[in-house]
Design a protein around this motif. Structure first.
Motif, mmCIF file in Angstrom:
data_model
loop_
_atom_site.group_PDB
_atom_site.id
_atom_site.type_symbol
_atom_site.label_atom_id
_atom_site.label_comp_id
_atom_site.label_asym_id
_atom_site.label_seq_id
_atom_site.Cartn_x
_atom_site.Cartn_y
_atom_site.Cartn_z
ATOM 1 N N LEU A 1 0.859 -1.180 0.000
ATOM 2 C CA LEU A 1 0.000 0.000 0.000
ATOM 3 C C LEU A 1 0.894 1.229 0.000
ATOM 4 O O LEU A 1 1.840 1.315 0.778
ATOM 5 N N GLU A 2 0.597 2.159 -0.865
ATOM 6 C CA GLU A 2 1.383 3.389 -0.995
ATOM 7 C C GLU A 2 0.519 4.569 -0.574
ATOM 8 O O GLU A 2 -0.535 4.806 -1.163
ATOM 9 N N VAL B 1 -3.822 7.324 -2.141
ATOM 10 C CA VAL B 1 -3.594 5.966 -1.649
ATOM 11 C C VAL B 1 -3.664 5.024 -2.833
ATOM 12 O O VAL B 1 -4.615 5.077 -3.618
ATOM 13 N N LYS B 2 -2.651 4.181 -2.979
ATOM 14 C CA LYS B 2 -2.612 3.228 -4.090
ATOM 15 C C LYS B 2 -2.300 1.834 -3.561
ATOM 16 O O LYS B 2 -1.596 1.692 -2.563
ATOM 17 N N VAL B 3 -2.832 0.851 -4.260
ATOM 18 C CA VAL B 3 -2.550 -0.545 -3.933
ATOM 19 C C VAL B 3 -1.855 -1.176 -5.133
ATOM 20 O O VAL B 3 -2.283 -0.992 -6.269
ATOM 21 N N ALA B 4 -0.776 -1.894 -4.881
ATOM 22 C CA ALA B 4 -0.023 -2.519 -5.965
ATOM 23 C C ALA B 4 0.155 -4.008 -5.677
ATOM 24 O O ALA B 4 0.739 -4.376 -4.657
ATOM 25 N N PRO B 5 -0.355 -4.875 -6.553
ATOM 26 C CA PRO B 5 -0.102 -6.307 -6.395
ATOM 27 C C PRO B 5 1.319 -6.646 -6.825
ATOM 28 O O PRO B 5 2.003 -5.827 -7.459
ATOM 29 N N HIS B 6 1.754 -7.825 -6.468
ATOM 30 C CA HIS B 6 3.104 -8.253 -6.819
ATOM 31 C C HIS B 6 3.319 -8.167 -8.332
ATOM 32 O O HIS B 6 2.565 -8.724 -9.118
ATOM 33 N N GLY B 7 4.347 -7.440 -8.736
ATOM 34 C CA GLY B 7 4.667 -7.319 -10.150
ATOM 35 C C GLY B 7 3.758 -6.399 -10.927
ATOM 36 O O GLY B 7 3.900 -6.263 -12.142
ATOM 37 N N PRO C 1 0.910 0.339 -9.243
ATOM 38 C CA PRO C 1 -0.016 0.837 -8.209
ATOM 39 C C PRO C 1 -1.299 1.378 -8.830
ATOM 40 O O PRO C 1 -1.271 2.039 -9.874
ATOM 41 N N VAL C 2 -2.412 1.080 -8.178
ATOM 42 C CA VAL C 2 -3.725 1.519 -8.653
ATOM 43 C C VAL C 2 -4.404 2.308 -7.538
ATOM 44 O O VAL C 2 -4.422 1.874 -6.387
ATOM 45 N N PRO C 3 -4.958 3.491 -7.835
ATOM 46 C CA PRO C 3 -5.605 4.303 -6.792
ATOM 47 C C PRO C 3 -6.756 3.549 -6.123
ATOM 48 O O PRO C 3 -7.492 2.803 -6.764
ATOM 49 N N SER C 4 -6.896 3.762 -4.826
ATOM 50 C CA SER C 4 -7.984 3.170 -4.051
ATOM 51 C C SER C 4 -8.775 4.289 -3.391
ATOM 52 O O SER C 4 -8.351 4.863 -2.391
ATOM 53 N N GLU C 5 -9.912 4.614 -3.965
ATOM 54 C CA GLU C 5 -10.713 5.734 -3.478
ATOM 55 C C GLU C 5 -11.259 5.468 -2.075
ATOM 56 O O GLU C 5 -11.305 6.371 -1.241
ATOM 57 N N SER D 1 -14.988 -2.284 -15.433
ATOM 58 C CA SER D 1 -14.613 -3.660 -15.123
ATOM 59 C C SER D 1 -13.262 -3.967 -15.708
ATOM 60 O O SER D 1 -13.131 -4.576 -16.733
ATOM 61 N N GLN D 2 -12.226 -3.500 -15.030
ATOM 62 C CA GLN D 2 -10.873 -3.797 -15.418
ATOM 63 C C GLN D 2 -10.183 -4.377 -14.223
ATOM 64 O O GLN D 2 -10.614 -4.201 -13.121
ATOM 65 N N LEU D 3 -9.090 -5.069 -14.450
ATOM 66 C CA LEU D 3 -8.436 -5.764 -13.346
ATOM 67 C C LEU D 3 -7.308 -4.965 -12.744
ATOM 68 O O LEU D 3 -6.279 -5.515 -12.469
ATOM 69 N N SER D 4 -7.461 -3.688 -12.580
ATOM 70 C CA SER D 4 -6.306 -2.969 -12.102
ATOM 71 C C SER D 4 -6.148 -2.953 -10.609
ATOM 72 O O SER D 4 -5.049 -2.877 -10.158
ATOM 73 N N GLU D 5 -7.205 -2.994 -9.839
ATOM 74 C CA GLU D 5 -6.958 -2.919 -8.403
ATOM 75 C C GLU D 5 -7.230 -4.238 -7.733
ATOM 76 O O GLU D 5 -7.747 -4.299 -6.656
ATOM 77 N N LEU D 6 -6.893 -5.302 -8.366
ATOM 78 C CA LEU D 6 -7.038 -6.612 -7.756
ATOM 79 C C LEU D 6 -6.131 -6.639 -6.559
ATOM 80 O O LEU D 6 -5.054 -6.121 -6.568
ATOM 81 N N ILE D 7 -6.598 -7.356 -5.572
ATOM 82 C CA ILE D 7 -5.753 -7.394 -4.403
ATOM 83 C C ILE D 7 -4.568 -8.273 -4.674
ATOM 84 O O ILE D 7 -4.733 -9.372 -5.040
#
Length: 570
Positions: A91-92, A104-110, A113-117, A564-570
């Protein structure tokens, strides 16, 4: 000792919270065993955090560091940016000089980072307790079993599954509803897939999240897309998948999991069908069996007010309706005690291939349709005084997909039976039995009303009115039943507005569509549901229009999203 304590009180009485806070932190830094900080000091610091006003960048950093430690995560700082790190995501948090939060952004491995509202708003509102809970949910989603090598393989497999689910959601489909989103939720092959969400909550009553769980038996899990390219549909409208010999799989000690939130009460025949679809057994040891009505009571949104009903053998439920009408429903305990009608709450379904998801969702929708109809007459309402008339109904199981409702006819001194057959979530038929009753158009009419409102009380109120009309003016066989049903549905809608227990508005399996959504590039689970979320692909169940639709989610995001995109997958 008392003297020492008194001296300490005097010494720190005039000191600011900030000085006390810093003192506790210095004591913690001097802990002899850094892997196990002094518990009293940790608790003291947590209590100080609760009352300390976050008004600077340093205090916000301290609060985030404490939350990270509570979640078992790492914590690093680079100028104005804090990083809360785990094995498969981080988490950034970008801070402002005043202690506010810029992003606030969440980035999965590899992944990027994707913004998390949702996480951003929680930090901006300084709701640290809720932020910590959301972060714990994200951490759990990425809690993939195995050593580092296995974790990375399972993570990659989960991402492949999420991509395939997205492809499946985009394939053409013949619309059955005027609203495209409602149609996708109710009739889509994988419901409404929402990617890029880290939470499944708030608006969802029924949600499903796709993740990975450990297994005693190794399973073949995809390491690339399992859908033939370019995507094609078979005659039944489902995507064509690659033969096993052509697809890339790897034997891993795990399987995908469809986690239902909340769990769904299911009858044994439906539980067996789940295993037949996936060829993976649902452990019976995890299932607690009980009569289906008792499970519906126990897991009702108004559970607390229904607690006294759990101990009754034949509980009676009252449903007040407009016009001074009172319905009473009894579900005889002995009839629902038979093995075929005993159910269990299923909250996790193992599977190994994306082809399993559409069939699983159809089966879940089917069970939810049955549950919704039965729940519509299981209420916590008390009888109203001054009722114009009371109508009594007995609900009995007839098979795994049908039940009957027996009542006293208003036009004659005899009984009538309404047989309700739920063939699947889209096919619900009503057949009325009784002396002198044999009009097919009436059955068609009742079936239309039932499908539109998904409520026994509303349908039976309509039927009672029709039977009263028959006494003076028999229903013409040429009169269009559908048109009458639509008119009755309009009336029922206004009824529901004043009576929240009518299934037109209070549908237990319904859900509303969240407005926000993130995309996922790589995460540990997908979410399908009717909930707001930002880190998992989700599939929703149904809006209030239809209580039984179900939607799966991907391992790293939520289902209901307009992006519906897979950018902020956990």
């Amino acid at each position: 000792m008392k003297s020492i304590i008194s001296d300490l009180h005097l010494k720190f009485a005039e000191k600011t919270w900030n000085e006390t806070f810093q003192l506790v932190r210095r004591c913690m830094d001097k802990s002899r065993d850094k892997s196990k900080p002094c518990e009293p000091l940790v608790r003291s610091l947590e209590r100080l955090q609760e009352v300390f006003n976050v008004s600077s960048m340093n205090t916000m950093k301290s609060r985030l560091e404490m939350i990270a430690k509570q979640q078992g995560m790492g914590f690093h700082i680079t100028e104005a940016t804090c990083y809360l790190t785990a094995d498969l995501f981080y988490l950034e948090v970008v801070l402002l000089p005043c202690g506010g939060v810029e992003d606030v952004k969440v980035a999965p491995h590899g992944g990027s980072p994707v913004p998390s509202e949702s996480l951003l708003q929680l930090l901006r509102s300084k709701d640290f307790a809720e932020f910590s809970m959301k972060l714990a949910g994200v951490f759990t989603q990425y809690n993939i079993p195995g050593d580092n090598e296995i974790q990375l393989k399972l993570f990659a497999s989960l991402q492949c599954l999420g991509n395939d689910l997205q492809q499946m959601s985009r394939l053409p489909n013949v619309p059955k509803e005027s609203d495209p989103q409602v149609d996708m939720i109710n009739n889509g092959r994988i419901g409404y897939l929402k990617a890029g969400k880290e939470d499944l909550t708030d608006t969802a009553v029924q949600a499903a999240q796709v993740t990975v769980g450990a297994s005693d038996v190794a399973h073949k899990l995809q390491m690339a897309s399992a859908i033939s390219q370019p995507p094609q549909l078979d005659p039944q409208g489902y995507p064509v998948f690659l033969p096993l010999i052509e697809a890339q799989y790897e034997m891993l000690p795990a399987c995908f999991l469809l986690k239902l939130q909340p769990g769904i009460p299911m009858m044994p025949s439906f539980v067996n069908k789940l295993s037949q679809i996936t060829d993976v057994t649902i452990p019976d040891v995890d299932l607690q069996w009980a009569p289906l009505p008792k499970l519906l009571i126990r897991h009702s949104p108004s559970t607390n007010s229904l607690k006294e009903k759990l101990d009754e053998q034949d509980p009676i439920f009252t449903v007040p309706l407009p016009g001074g009408v009172m319905h009473s429903y009894v579900l005889p305990g002995a009839a629902w005690e038979v093995p075929a009608q005993r159910g269990a709450v299923v909250d996790s379904i193992p599977f190994t291939h994306p082809a399993h998801v559409p069939a699983l969702l159809e089966l879940l929708r089917h069970q939810c349709a049955i549950n919704t109809l039965l729940r519509s007459c299981i209420t916590s309402q008390r009888a109203r005084t001054g009722s114009v008339r009371d109508l009594h109904f007995e609900v009995l199981p007839e098979s795994e997909t049908s039940f009957s409702v027996t009542f006293h006819r208003p036009d004659t001194d005899s009984l009538a039976v309404l047989l309700v057959n739920v063939s699947d979530s889209h096919q619900i038929s009503c057949t009325l039995f009784g002396a002198g009753i044999g009009d097919p158009s009436l059955d068609e009419y009742l079936s239309t009303v039932m499908k539109r409102c998904m409520s026994l009380p509303v349908t039976l109120r309509t039927l009672h009115s029709k039977l009263e009309e028959i006494t003076s003016a028999p229903l013409s066989p040429r009169h269009p039943a559908t048109t009458e049903a639509e008119n009755d549905h309009s009336a029922a809608s206004s009824t529901a507005a004043t009576d929240p227990n009518s299934a037109l508005t209070a549908i237990s399996e319904s859900a509303s569509v969240p407005e926000d959504g993130l995309s996922v590039s790589g995460s540990a689970c997908y979410a399908m549901s009717v909930a707001k979320s930002e880190l998992l692909p989700e599939i929703n169940i149904s809006p209030a229009v239809n209580p039984y639709p179900f939607t799966p989610v991907g391992v790293f995001s939520h289902w209901m999203t307009k992006n519906s995109q897979l950018s902020e997958l956990i």
